[in-house]
Design an enzyme around this catalytic site. Structure first.
Site, PDB file in Angstrom:
ATOM      1  N   PRO A  88       0.813  -1.224   0.000  1.00  0.00           N
ATOM      2  CA  PRO A  88       0.000   0.000   0.000  1.00  0.00           C
ATOM      3  C   PRO A  88       0.843   1.268   0.000  1.00  0.00           C
ATOM      4  CG  PRO A  88      -0.270  -1.229   2.071  1.00  0.00           C
ATOM      5  CD  PRO A  88       0.553  -2.076   1.167  1.00  0.00           C
ATOM      6  N   GLU A 115       3.599  -7.655   8.644  1.00  0.00           N
ATOM      7  CA  GLU A 115       3.925  -6.222   8.697  1.00  0.00           C
ATOM      8  C   GLU A 115       4.820  -5.812   7.529  1.00  0.00           C
ATOM      9  OE1 GLU A 115       2.481  -4.118  10.945  1.00  0.00           O
ATOM     10  OE2 GLU A 115       1.376  -5.963  11.365  1.00  0.00           O
ATOM     11  N   ARG A 153      -4.376  -7.473 -20.380  1.00  0.00           N
ATOM     12  CA  ARG A 153      -5.346  -6.969 -21.347  1.00  0.00           C
ATOM     13  C   ARG A 153      -4.683  -6.149 -22.456  1.00  0.00           C
ATOM     14  NH1 ARG A 153      -8.669  -3.610 -20.248  1.00  0.00           N
ATOM     15  NH2 ARG A 153     -10.631  -4.328 -21.115  1.00  0.00           N
ATOM     16  N   ASP A 168     -10.622   1.317 -24.087  1.00  0.00           N
ATOM     17  CA  ASP A 168     -11.396   1.307 -22.853  1.00  0.00           C
ATOM     18  C   ASP A 168     -11.363   2.631 -22.115  1.00  0.00           C
ATOM     19  OD1 ASP A 168     -12.119  -1.285 -23.256  1.00  0.00           O
ATOM     20  OD2 ASP A 168     -10.415  -2.099 -22.159  1.00  0.00           O
TER      21      ASP A 168
HETATM   22  N1  ADE Z   1      -0.735  -5.196   0.079  1.00  0.00           N
HETATM   23  C1  ADE Z   1      -1.617  -4.843   1.038  1.00  0.00           C
HETATM   24  N2  ADE Z   1      -2.417  -3.855   0.621  1.00  0.00           N
HETATM   25  C2  ADE Z   1      -2.032  -3.541  -0.655  1.00  0.00           C
HETATM   26  C3  ADE Z   1      -2.456  -2.583  -1.603  1.00  0.00           C
HETATM   27  N3  ADE Z   1      -3.448  -1.722  -1.355  1.00  0.00           N
HETATM   28  N4  ADE Z   1      -1.833  -2.564  -2.796  1.00  0.00           N
HETATM   29  C4  ADE Z   1      -0.819  -3.404  -3.050  1.00  0.00           C
HETATM   30  N5  ADE Z   1      -0.371  -4.328  -2.187  1.00  0.00           N
HETATM   31  C5  ADE Z   1      -0.958  -4.394  -1.004  1.00  0.00           C
END
Ligand code: ADE
Length: 245
Positions: A88, A115, A153, A168
């Site tokens: 993330p 983590e 794709r 698209d």
């Molecule tokens: N691992 C945990 N959450 C994630 C996300 N939002 N994007 C990519 N990998 C992740």
């Protein structure tokens, strides 16, 4: 194009690639998806892949050595392969990044758990970090599936000869116009008459206006970066007037 997925949960990947378009792409040899179980690269008897963080704190951190060995094994066959870590904290994934990645012949996708990974994995072994959105998943596996789907794709032949990912939504910076099929009337909700008219010029005018309307209503941010013609701008003004009146 080849994808090597480094994961602690390879079984998660079996069914998504056995269905529909991606299954056909694999069958045709357009994409190759392999999973590499990071646990197979732990050297100790208990195959430990995680450990408590130095300095204390919650959770476990994925160890650097098994990941390093797994990446190095894939790289033996292709030293120039690019390594992507799904997290993330990475750069936000979008259609443009999907298109860029589709020009590569081989990617390693590293899926984190717990983590996350020891920082030295990120510093020494990873070329790029990607997030699929501002939310936290239980691991990178679902993100890797999303990435493979969106990238595949773009590969010639994956969507069939008459379709292209370039057409698209998002590529031209507009959302798609509404689509209808039979029946013409459903519970009193009629298909717009123009679509039944056979008048192709009127149909494409209606579609252009509805694509602009949908983009304006749902994703006005996309209009800022869009290459709009004078005609498009006039239609947008017309839609705005319709909204206020
Ligand atoms: N691992 C945990 N959450 C994630 C996300 N939002 N994007 C990519 N990998 C992740």
């Amino acid at each position: 194009m080849r994808f090597d997925i480094l994961t602690l949960f390879p079984a998660m990947f079996s069914s998504p690639f056995q269905q529909s378009i991606l299954a056909k792409a694999i069958e045709k040899g357009l994409i190759e998806v392999r999973t590499v179980n990071i646990r197979d690269f732990a050297m100790d008897k208990h195959q430990v892949v995680d450990d408590a963080p130095y300095g204390g704190g919650q959770g476990m951190v994925m160890k650097v050595e098994p990941i390093a060995r797994a990446i190095e094994q894939v790289k033996l066959g292709n030293p120039s392969v690019r390594t992507v870590y799904l997290t993330p904290e990475g750069k936000r994934f979008n259609q443009e990044t999907a298109r860029e990645l589709s020009s590569r012949s081989h990617l390693i996708l590293l899926c984190g758990r717990y983590e996350g990974v020891d920082e030295r994995v990120r510093e020494l072994l990873v070329d790029e970090e990607i997030s699929i959105g501002d939310y936290v998943l239980t691991g990178g596996e679902l993100a890797a599936m999303v990435l493979i789907d969106a990238v595949s794709r773009f590969l010639p032949g994956v969507l069939g000869s008459d379709r292209s990912a370039e057409e698209d939504s998002f590529i031209g910076s507009l959302l798609e116009y509404p689509q209808y099929t039979r029946p013409p009337s459903f519970r009193g909700y009629e298909v717009p008459e123009v679509l039944l008219s056979g008048n192709h010029q009127a149909i494409s005018g209606w579609r252009k206006k509805e694509a602009l309307r949908r983009t304006l209503m749902r994703r006005p941010d996309l209009l800022n970066g869009a290459s709009l013609s004078e005609e498009d701008k006039k239609i947008l003004e017309e839609i705005s007037r319709e909204i206020v009146s």
